[in-house]
Scaffold this motif. Structure first.
Motif, PDB file in Angstrom:
ATOM      1  N   GLU A 308       0.831  -1.201   0.000  1.00  0.00           N
ATOM      2  CA  GLU A 308       0.000   0.000   0.000  1.00  0.00           C
ATOM      3  C   GLU A 308       0.868   1.255   0.000  1.00  0.00           C
ATOM      4  N   LEU A 309       1.957   1.225   0.774  1.00  0.00           N
ATOM      5  CA  LEU A 309       2.878   2.366   0.795  1.00  0.00           C
ATOM      6  C   LEU A 309       3.485   2.589  -0.584  1.00  0.00           C
ATOM      7  N   PHE A 310       3.887   1.508  -1.248  1.00  0.00           N
ATOM      8  CA  PHE A 310       4.492   1.639  -2.572  1.00  0.00           C
ATOM      9  C   PHE A 310       3.489   2.215  -3.576  1.00  0.00           C
ATOM     10  N   ARG A 311       2.232   1.796  -3.486  1.00  0.00           N
ATOM     11  CA  ARG A 311       1.220   2.318  -4.419  1.00  0.00           C
ATOM     12  C   ARG A 311       1.040   3.825  -4.240  1.00  0.00           C
ATOM     13  N   GLN A 312       1.050   4.274  -2.994  1.00  0.00           N
ATOM     14  CA  GLN A 312       0.892   5.705  -2.742  1.00  0.00           C
ATOM     15  C   GLN A 312       2.077   6.502  -3.285  1.00  0.00           C
ATOM     16  N   VAL A 313       3.288   5.996  -3.059  1.00  0.00           N
ATOM     17  CA  VAL A 313       4.480   6.707  -3.531  1.00  0.00           C
ATOM     18  C   VAL A 313       4.510   6.749  -5.054  1.00  0.00           C
ATOM     19  N   ILE A 314       4.184   5.636  -5.703  1.00  0.00           N
ATOM     20  CA  ILE A 314       4.212   5.588  -7.168  1.00  0.00           C
ATOM     21  C   ILE A 314       3.165   6.534  -7.754  1.00  0.00           C
ATOM     22  N   ALA A 315       1.980   6.539  -7.155  1.00  0.00           N
ATOM     23  CA  ALA A 315       0.928   7.433  -7.652  1.00  0.00           C
ATOM     24  C   ALA A 315       1.342   8.896  -7.527  1.00  0.00           C
ATOM     25  N   GLU A 316       2.036   9.228  -6.451  1.00  0.00           N
ATOM     26  CA  GLU A 316       2.494  10.605  -6.253  1.00  0.00           C
ATOM     27  C   GLU A 316       3.563  10.998  -7.271  1.00  0.00           C
ATOM     28  N   LEU A 317       4.436  10.058  -7.616  1.00  0.00           N
ATOM     29  CA  LEU A 317       5.564  10.385  -8.490  1.00  0.00           C
ATOM     30  C   LEU A 317       5.172  10.470  -9.960  1.00  0.00           C
ATOM     31  N   ILE A 318       4.206   9.673 -10.398  1.00  0.00           N
ATOM     32  CA  ILE A 318       3.892   9.638 -11.832  1.00  0.00           C
ATOM     33  C   ILE A 318       2.708  10.525 -12.196  1.00  0.00           C
ATOM     34  N   VAL A 319       2.160  11.248 -11.221  1.00  0.00           N
ATOM     35  CA  VAL A 319       0.966  12.038 -11.509  1.00  0.00           C
ATOM     36  C   VAL A 319       1.244  13.128 -12.538  1.00  0.00           C
ATOM     37  N   ASP A 320       2.449  13.683 -12.546  1.00  0.00           N
ATOM     38  CA  ASP A 320       2.781  14.765 -13.476  1.00  0.00           C
ATOM     39  C   ASP A 320       3.467  14.269 -14.740  1.00  0.00           C
ATOM     40  N   HIS A 321       3.594  12.950 -14.922  1.00  0.00           N
ATOM     41  CA  HIS A 321       4.248  12.397 -16.110  1.00  0.00           C
ATOM     42  C   HIS A 321       3.179  11.811 -17.032  1.00  0.00           C
ATOM     43  N   ASN A 322       2.836  12.586 -18.064  1.00  0.00           N
ATOM     44  CA  ASN A 322       1.781  12.149 -18.975  1.00  0.00           C
ATOM     45  C   ASN A 322       2.230  11.013 -19.883  1.00  0.00           C
ATOM     46  N   HIS A 323       3.536  10.923 -20.122  1.00  0.00           N
ATOM     47  CA  HIS A 323       4.039   9.908 -21.050  1.00  0.00           C
ATOM     48  C   HIS A 323       4.684   8.754 -20.281  1.00  0.00           C
ATOM     49  N   CYS A 324       4.075   8.374 -19.179  1.00  0.00           N
ATOM     50  CA  CYS A 324       4.627   7.294 -18.357  1.00  0.00           C
ATOM     51  C   CYS A 324       3.605   6.178 -18.221  1.00  0.00           C
ATOM     52  N   ASP A 325       4.043   4.966 -18.495  1.00  0.00           N
ATOM     53  CA  ASP A 325       3.215   3.773 -18.325  1.00  0.00           C
ATOM     54  C   ASP A 325       3.850   2.931 -17.225  1.00  0.00           C
ATOM     55  N   CYS A 326       3.276   2.985 -16.035  1.00  0.00           N
ATOM     56  CA  CYS A 326       3.832   2.269 -14.880  1.00  0.00           C
ATOM     57  C   CYS A 326       2.848   1.194 -14.446  1.00  0.00           C
ATOM     58  N   GLN A 327       3.295  -0.040 -14.443  1.00  0.00           N
ATOM     59  CA  GLN A 327       2.469  -1.177 -14.047  1.00  0.00           C
ATOM     60  C   GLN A 327       3.021  -1.769 -12.753  1.00  0.00           C
ATOM     61  N   GLY A 364       9.952   7.698 -26.989  1.00  0.00           N
ATOM     62  CA  GLY A 364      10.004   8.889 -26.151  1.00  0.00           C
ATOM     63  C   GLY A 364       9.178   8.766 -24.888  1.00  0.00           C
ATOM     64  N   LYS A 365       8.653   7.594 -24.598  1.00  0.00           N
ATOM     65  CA  LYS A 365       7.829   7.374 -23.415  1.00  0.00           C
ATOM     66  C   LYS A 365       8.609   6.573 -22.369  1.00  0.00           C
ATOM     67  N   VAL A 366       8.091   6.618 -21.156  1.00  0.00           N
ATOM     68  CA  VAL A 366       8.680   5.868 -20.050  1.00  0.00           C
ATOM     69  C   VAL A 366       7.781   4.683 -19.736  1.00  0.00           C
ATOM     70  N   GLN A 367       8.369   3.500 -19.776  1.00  0.00           N
ATOM     71  CA  GLN A 367       7.625   2.285 -19.438  1.00  0.00           C
ATOM     72  C   GLN A 367       8.300   1.637 -18.234  1.00  0.00           C
ATOM     73  N   ILE A 368       7.536   1.493 -17.141  1.00  0.00           N
ATOM     74  CA  ILE A 368       8.075   0.962 -15.886  1.00  0.00           C
ATOM     75  C   ILE A 368       7.219  -0.218 -15.445  1.00  0.00           C
ATOM     76  N   GLN A 369       7.899  -1.242 -14.975  1.00  0.00           N
ATOM     77  CA  GLN A 369       7.204  -2.400 -14.408  1.00  0.00           C
ATOM     78  C   GLN A 369       7.718  -2.593 -12.982  1.00  0.00           C
ATOM     79  N   PHE A 370       6.815  -2.418 -12.010  1.00  0.00           N
ATOM     80  CA  PHE A 370       7.165  -2.499 -10.585  1.00  0.00           C
ATOM     81  C   PHE A 370       6.535  -3.764 -10.013  1.00  0.00           C
ATOM     82  N   THR A 371       7.370  -4.605  -9.381  1.00  0.00           N
ATOM     83  CA  THR A 371       6.895  -5.865  -8.809  1.00  0.00           C
ATOM     84  C   THR A 371       7.338  -5.949  -7.360  1.00  0.00           C
ATOM     85  N   CYS A 372       6.405  -6.295  -6.483  1.00  0.00           N
ATOM     86  CA  CYS A 372       6.713  -6.507  -5.064  1.00  0.00           C
ATOM     87  C   CYS A 372       6.096  -7.838  -4.654  1.00  0.00           C
TER      88      CYS A 372
END
Length: 452
Positions: A308-327, A364-372
């Motif tokens: 849950e902590l990781f989801r909150q941090v990720i949501a905060e960081l990518i909110v201003d990145h329109n060209h970011c695909d974070c899964q 030119g986009k950012v693609q991130i895959q986060f696994t916990c």
């Protein structure tokens, strides 16, 4: 041309300033040299004594032989007696002026008195003894080479067993030195266990008196390191706090101006980005100071859901990145007992690195895959991106403080992964870096001893 130093090898053996690869080998070598020198001196000295004593013995033996043969020469029936030739023995007997006994082909005149002397005949030295009684005389000679053979045999008989004993003694000395160096090996292990995070003093009560000055010097060095590290951390904390407060206020004012005036210049954006970078570096320095303080990490542990902590941090960081695909993949909930701020540091630094360095050069986009997830009783965090990646020979160095990849155009302090690595080390884990299936970088963080 300079002449080579003939004493160079000797100096290398006995000069304490010359570095040796093994203390045990150095001790054994010097003991072997001393024992070998003593053995050779004993051989030479004993050979000289044996040479002198055998000369007296040969002279005495020839004199006894001459006196015993007098009785044979005085017998009237003995005339022209030719004895079997022996290369090392000479015997001549006279009665009146007639030679009645002969052994050997050397001619001598009849001696006039009893005496013993050494004479050289046909390149050989002989020990000659004469005896005279009632007009009868006997001359007996022994070749000196027999004495040399006797001395050589005596030396071999005595000193070859000593040489064998010398080898056995060196073997025993090897085991004695190895066991004697055990306290030094134990001290080496204790010093090896000392780290920046943990600087305990070395025990002095159980140390041998020969090693006590070294242990005291090491403890003094450890105390100096503690004091210096404390000063550095205090300085880092103070400077970072003093720097972050005004810069944060400056960034807030510049962002307010940007919202009020949509037609901001490019120079304004550059200044704003530079100020944001200063804030980010200051936050990283604060994180670094916190990871250096293991007590702070241990004292602020609490139970919470790390996913849950990781989801909150990720949501905060990518909110201003329109060209970011974070899964975000893996477990939905993992209960841990740890420092929430430390876990936030890990997630924030991983995602920020992926956002900055994981831009796909084609799209030119950012693609991130986060696994916990949980694997083998450990929390496993995986972050992959689709950026250009990092060459294999640079990957191991990424966890070093302030390391920057040569020729990389993106600005940074080189602290993100080092902070993650130190937090992982505190929790008994590690950081591994490899190639992502997405084509970029793959960072895996293992965290032990934190599942609740």
């Amino acid at each position: 041309m300079a002449q080579p130093n003939k004493n160079n090898a000797w100096n290398r053996l006995f000069n304490s300033k010359v570095r040796s690869s093994s203390l045990k080998g150095r001790i054994l070598l010097r003991v072997a040299l001393v024992l070998t020198a003593a053995w050779f001196i004993e051989v030479i000295f004993s050979k000289g004594i044996a040479w002198y004593k055998t000369r007296e013995f040969f002279q005495h033996q020839t004199q006894l032989m001459a006196e015993r043969w007098i009785g044979v020469v005085l017998q009237p029936e003995i005339r022209n007696l030719q004895l079997k030739q022996q290369p090392s023995l000479l015997l001549l007997g006279w009665r009146e002026n007639e030679l009645v006994i002969q052994q050997g082909d050397v001619t001598f005149s009849k001696p006039a008195k009893k005496e013993t002397y050494v004479i050289k005949i046909n390149k050989h030295k002989w020990v000659i003894s004469t005896a005279c009684q009632n007009n009868a005389c006997v001359l007996v000679g022994l070749r000196d080479s027999e004495r040399k053979h006797a001395v050589r045999g005596l030396v071999i008989l005595i000193f070859v067993p000593l040489l064998i004993i010398f080898g056995i003694a060196m073997l025993a000395m090897h085991y004695a030195v190895r066991s004697g160096l055990q306290p030094l090996n134990l001290l080496t292990q204790q010093v090896s266990s000392v780290s920046i995070e943990k600087l305990p003093p070395l025990p002095e009560s159980s140390v041998l008196k020969e090693l006590l000055p070294l242990v005291c010097a090491l403890n003094q060095l450890i105390n100096n390191m503690k004091a210096q590290l404390l000063k550095e951390r205090q300085f880092l904390d103070t400077c970072t706090h003093e720097l972050r407060t005004p810069v944060t206020a400056l960034v807030a004012q510049m962002q307010s101006l940007g919202y009020l005036n949509n037609n901001v210049s490019s120079d304004f954006n550059k200044v704003n980005n530079a100020a944001l970078r200063v804030v980010r570096v200051a936050n990283q320095f604060l994180s670094l100071a916190k990871t250096n303080n293991s007590n702070a990490l241990a004292n602020q542990s609490e139970k919470f859901d790390v996913c849950e902590l990781f989801r909150q941090v990720i949501a905060e960081l990518i909110v201003d990145h329109n060209h970011c695909d974070c899964q975000m993949q893996g477990a939905n909930s993992i209960k841990v007992c740890a420092d929430p701020l430390a876990m936030e540091m890990i997630c924030r630094n991983l995602i920020e690195n992926a956002l900055r360095y994981g831009i796909n050069l084609n799209s030119g986009k950012v693609q991130i895959q986060f696994t916990c997830e949980v694997e083998d009783g450990q929390v496993k965090i995986i972050v992959e991106d689709a950026g250009p990646g990092v060459m294999e020979n640079y990957r191991e160095k990424l966890v070093q403080r302030f390391y920057r990849i040569p020729g990389h155009g993106i600005q940074g302090a080189g602290l993100g992964l080092s902070i993650i690595n130190e937090i992982a080390a505190f929790y008994g884990g590690a950081v591994t870096i490899g190639e992502s299936r997405l084509g970029g970088l793959k960072v895996v963080v293992w965290l032990k001893n934190m599942l609740s």
